[in-house]
Design a protein around this motif. Sequence first.
Motif, PDB file in Angstrom:
ATOM      1  N   ASP A   1       7.074  -2.429  17.714  1.00 30.50           N
ATOM      2  CA  ASP A   1       7.437  -3.104  16.451  1.00 30.50           C
ATOM      3  C   ASP A   1       6.492  -2.659  15.322  1.00 30.50           C
ATOM      4  N   ARG A   2       5.187  -2.678  15.671  1.00 34.36           N
ATOM      5  CA  ARG A   2       4.177  -2.295  14.658  1.00 34.36           C
ATOM      6  C   ARG A   2       4.397  -0.860  14.198  1.00 34.36           C
ATOM      7  N   LEU A   3       4.803  -0.039  15.186  1.00 38.92           N
ATOM      8  CA  LEU A   3       5.018   1.375  14.901  1.00 38.92           C
ATOM      9  C   LEU A   3       6.177   1.559  13.919  1.00 38.92           C
ATOM     10  N   VAL A   4       7.261   0.804  14.119  1.00 41.20           N
ATOM     11  CA  VAL A   4       8.424   0.893  13.235  1.00 41.20           C
ATOM     12  C   VAL A   4       8.008   0.445  11.823  1.00 41.20           C
ATOM     13  N   GLU A   5       7.273  -0.671  11.816  1.00 38.49           N
ATOM     14  CA  GLU A   5       6.809  -1.209  10.528  1.00 38.49           C
ATOM     15  C   GLU A   5       5.975  -0.153   9.790  1.00 38.49           C
ATOM     16  N   LEU A   6       5.079   0.464  10.600  1.00 38.02           N
ATOM     17  CA  LEU A   6       4.190   1.469  10.030  1.00 38.02           C
ATOM     18  C   LEU A   6       4.981   2.671   9.526  1.00 38.02           C
ATOM     19  N   ALA A   7       5.987   3.071  10.295  1.00 42.44           N
ATOM     20  CA  ALA A   7       6.788   4.253   9.934  1.00 42.44           C
ATOM     21  C   ALA A   7       7.493   4.015   8.605  1.00 42.44           C
ATOM     22  N   VAL A   8       8.045   2.804   8.461  1.00 42.18           N
ATOM     23  CA  VAL A   8       8.767   2.495   7.212  1.00 42.18           C
ATOM     24  C   VAL A   8       7.775   2.493   6.038  1.00 42.18           C
ATOM     25  N   SER A   9       6.601   1.874   6.269  1.00 43.39           N
ATOM     26  CA  SER A   9       5.610   1.809   5.195  1.00 43.39           C
ATOM     27  C   SER A   9       5.096   3.205   4.854  1.00 43.39           C
ATOM     28  N   LYS A  10       4.942   4.011   5.926  1.00 47.58           N
ATOM     29  CA  LYS A  10       4.491   5.396   5.691  1.00 47.58           C
ATOM     30  C   LYS A  10       5.519   6.170   4.882  1.00 47.58           C
ATOM     31  N   MET A  11       6.763   5.880   5.191  1.00 45.24           N
ATOM     32  CA  MET A  11       7.849   6.575   4.486  1.00 45.24           C
ATOM     33  C   MET A  11       7.836   6.182   3.002  1.00 45.24           C
ATOM     34  N   GLN A  12       7.516   4.912   2.747  1.00 44.83           N
ATOM     35  CA  GLN A  12       7.444   4.463   1.358  1.00 44.83           C
ATOM     36  C   GLN A  12       6.337   5.235   0.639  1.00 44.83           C
ATOM     37  N   ASP A  13       5.163   5.298   1.304  1.00 45.32           N
ATOM     38  CA  ASP A  13       4.041   6.044   0.721  1.00 45.32           C
ATOM     39  C   ASP A  13       4.412   7.502   0.508  1.00 45.32           C
ATOM     40  N   SER A  14       5.109   8.011   1.538  1.00 46.54           N
ATOM     41  CA  SER A  14       5.423   9.432   1.507  1.00 46.54           C
ATOM     42  C   SER A  14       6.389   9.751   0.358  1.00 46.54           C
ATOM     43  N   VAL A  15       7.385   8.863   0.108  1.00 55.53           N
ATOM     44  CA  VAL A  15       8.344   9.093  -0.989  1.00 55.53           C
ATOM     45  C   VAL A  15       7.581   9.110  -2.335  1.00 55.53           C
ATOM     46  N   ALA A  16       6.657   8.115  -2.466  1.00 63.60           N
ATOM     47  CA  ALA A  16       5.872   8.027  -3.706  1.00 63.60           C
ATOM     48  C   ALA A  16       5.008   9.263  -3.878  1.00 63.60           C
ATOM     49  N   HIS A  17       4.421   9.667  -2.731  1.00 63.38           N
ATOM     50  CA  HIS A  17       3.574  10.845  -2.773  1.00 63.38           C
ATOM     51  C   HIS A  17       4.376  12.085  -3.159  1.00 63.38           C
ATOM     52  N   ASP A  18       5.612  12.174  -2.599  1.00 66.05           N
ATOM     53  CA  ASP A  18       6.485  13.304  -2.920  1.00 66.05           C
ATOM     54  C   ASP A  18       6.731  13.346  -4.431  1.00 66.05           C
ATOM     55  N   GLN A  19       6.982  12.189  -5.036  1.00 69.65           N
ATOM     56  CA  GLN A  19       7.297  12.123  -6.464  1.00 69.65           C
ATOM     57  C   GLN A  19       6.134  12.675  -7.295  1.00 69.65           C
ATOM     58  N   GLU A  20       4.895  12.323  -6.796  1.00 68.36           N
ATOM     59  CA  GLU A  20       3.715  12.724  -7.577  1.00 68.36           C
ATOM     60  C   GLU A  20       3.597  14.241  -7.739  1.00 68.36           C
ATOM     61  N   SER A  21       4.222  14.988  -6.754  1.00 68.28           N
ATOM     62  CA  SER A  21       4.094  16.438  -6.835  1.00 68.28           C
ATOM     63  C   SER A  21       4.723  16.992  -8.125  1.00 68.28           C
ATOM     64  N   ALA A  22       5.661  16.197  -8.729  1.00 70.58           N
ATOM     65  CA  ALA A  22       6.287  16.701  -9.949  1.00 70.58           C
ATOM     66  C   ALA A  22       6.167  15.749 -11.136  1.00 70.58           C
TER      67      ALA A  22
ATOM     68  N   VAL B   1      13.250   2.561  -2.394  1.00 72.95           N
ATOM     69  CA  VAL B   1      13.358   2.949  -3.805  1.00 72.95           C
ATOM     70  C   VAL B   1      11.944   2.951  -4.372  1.00 72.95           C
ATOM     71  N   SER B   2      11.581   4.093  -4.983  1.00 74.71           N
ATOM     72  CA  SER B   2      10.203   4.212  -5.482  1.00 74.71           C
ATOM     73  C   SER B   2      10.231   4.646  -6.957  1.00 74.71           C
ATOM     74  N   ALA B   3       9.433   3.931  -7.759  1.00 75.19           N
ATOM     75  CA  ALA B   3       9.355   4.264  -9.180  1.00 75.19           C
ATOM     76  C   ALA B   3       7.970   4.786  -9.506  1.00 75.19           C
ATOM     77  N   LYS B   4       7.919   5.930 -10.190  1.00 69.44           N
ATOM     78  CA  LYS B   4       6.645   6.541 -10.583  1.00 69.44           C
ATOM     79  C   LYS B   4       6.719   6.918 -12.047  1.00 69.44           C
ATOM     80  N   PRO B   5       5.627   6.760 -12.799  1.00 68.22           N
ATOM     81  CA  PRO B   5       5.671   7.206 -14.204  1.00 68.22           C
ATOM     82  C   PRO B   5       5.522   8.729 -14.276  1.00 68.22           C
TER      83      PRO B   5
END
Length: 729
Positions: free
Chosen positions: A46-67, A174-178
């Motif tokens: 369960d913790r792993l799934v939770e972590l994966a989803v949270s990691k994915m959120q971070d990862s999407v935000a991180h992806d956005q920062e590249s541009a 859904v991730s919002a970045k300036p």
Amino acid sequence: MRLTSSPLLVGLSMAVIFAAFVMGTVYLTMLWATGRSDRAAILRQDRLVELAVSKMQDSVAHDQESATVWDDAVERVQAHDRDWIDANLGRWMHSYFGHDQAFVVGPDNELVYGFSIDQADEMKAYASVSQAAQKLIASLRKRLAADDKSGITDHTLSIGETDVFRINDRPAIVSAKPIIADTNGIKQLAGEEYIHIAVRYLDGYFATSLGEEYFFKDMRFSWSPVEKARLRSFPISSKSGSVIGYFSWQPFRPGNMALRATEPALTLGGIVILCAAIASVLALQRRARRLRESQTELLRLAHHDPLSGLPNRASFTAMVSRTLATSDATILFLDLDRFKQVNDTLGHAFGDRLICEVALRLSATAKSALMVARMGGDEFTMIVPGTDACEIERLAADLIGAIRQPFEIDGQPILVGLSIGIAFSAGSLFDGSDVLRRADIALYQAKANGRNRYVIFGTHMDELMKMRRELEYDLRSALKERRQLEVHYQPIFGAQEGQLIGVEALARWNHPTKGFIQPDVFIQIAEEAGLVAQLGEQVLSNALADAAKWPRLSLAVNASALELHDENYGRRVADIIERFAFDPTKLEIEITESALLQDEAACRSNIDMLRSRGVRFALDDFGTGFSSFGRLQKLDVDRIKIDRSFVSGCGTIGNNEAIVQAMISLAHGQGMRTTAEGIETDAQKNRLRELGCDALQGFLLSRPVVSERIDEIYRRTEKKASDGQVVVT
Ligand code: C2E
Ligand code: MG
Ligand code: MG
């Protein structure tokens, strides 16, 4: 059967219950332990799934920062350069990072650019996201305006807002970045930056790749928890706590796997325990049965004679008391005639088998008996209901008849007789022991009357018993006084010349009031009263004293079997011979077959000792015992005395001369001499002479006479040695 099978069933059921209990306990313990480890493992998943989803959120935000943190990006979005935006902030994000949608909104939150993998129309595409996006944008702008820099690190270049939403009926991050400059060259008004929105769906590909990456089997997304038993559902919640949907998968259950792996071993263990329990139940059953059997056997032995299987003395006396307490009955005491001879001559094993055969015949004949018992030795008893004399006499005659039929043991015919004493109960006049005593007295009488007969107790028998006791008392004192016991002598003649060759000393009891009592009566009393050694000593002393006057004659003296088995007998005889300075070679001791054949060391050593001194031994009453001719060859004697019963037939037609002839030739073959006893007729005398018998003895030639008479005959025969002439008294 019922008795033995129902405890067995109970035992087997217990064994099954025991095995089931043991296995159940083991299984439940394992189940509990594996359940615990499975629960821990699932919590980790369960913790792993939770972590994966949270990691994915971070990862999407991180992806956005590249541009989005890039001077060019600020300038291009401000210039609404859609191609550039499409290449760097839209389509590129999809092809490079796998984002499913990308949008750029201006400071007024108006859509500047939109890209969606499933909707060509950007306005429509944004419409489905806008509600979620507005929420994030509002919050983000607030933070931007407040110059909130929390969360910015070396790796996180800008602040952002992210959450999970339901977009187009699909779960999505859904991730919002300036969109901000990476240098200080371009200034923007805080809170009025262009905002980049990235959408990443969590079902479909994400769910599958999540499963593959973390080894979750059958990982999929669903709006509600999956109710299937073996599936695990874990909720995906937004920051506000509302559940968006569920990831479900087949959780990895290490405990359950271990349990499955051990199941065959457990089953095998269960079978082994069950088998062991059943085996021990069966073994216990067997032991219990053996114990029961041995208890029954012990009980049976306590009440039965082990040899014949008949009830024993204790059972019989109990039966007598029980029966006589309520009704009248008859008691029979039975004793085998000549059994002792069978036992002594043919051995105890043979005797035992005879007893068993007799027991069978008695039981088969006495069908009306309440009980047939063995008291010991050759004594049997019976209790028969009622006191009908005729019936009882018929039974007694039948019993005697049954036992008189020859027995055949090991192919050897055996003849024995039966003496029976009978006593009736008489209401409550006598108790059981009285009736038993009376039957015993009647039996004694039957034997005294010549055996092989029955005698019913009569009151006179008490008298007889008293008389016998008196006789015993008298004999004891007679032997003590050494006066009443006399010795008579029966002459023995040479068969061919008829000359007197010897005498046989025969004991006579000259009772002061009863007159002469025959040896057949008092020898038995002496034997039973333990007086026979004393009696033998007196007879021998008297005979040696008398025989000193007849130096040419041999002297025969009878010895009882009891005497011969006394280890001092040889010594005593040797002393008496010495005392009288008697020539031992003139002495011949007559013994019976039973004495000789009982292979007792004392008897043998007595005989050997006396023979070494020159004393001879003769076998008396030969033929009445059980010596086969084969055994005769082993006998260590110098003479056989052919019994009167064989002699009586000689010289008549249809007689048993052949046996007598065989006896004589066999004896001669062994270097033994022969004497024929009980010659009563000339025909017998002549025939035996013809058959080659060495010596003759009998009433025809002379009855037993007093010593003075022998003196006379001796003197006469000294004078004339007559040819074939015999001296008849
Ligand atoms: P036994 O040793 O066989 O002695 C012979 C018996 O046969 C004697 O009987 C004798 O009187 C009897 N007899 C001899 N010739 C004839 C005959 O032609 N016709 C008949 N019908 N009988 C004849 P008795 O004296 O009554 O002795 C009986 C038995 O008692 C003896 O048999 C012997 O076994 C035993 N006995 C006698 N005296 C003694 C003794 O001092 N000690 C022991 N232990 N036994 C003795
Ligand atoms: Mg004799
Ligand atoms: Mg004899």
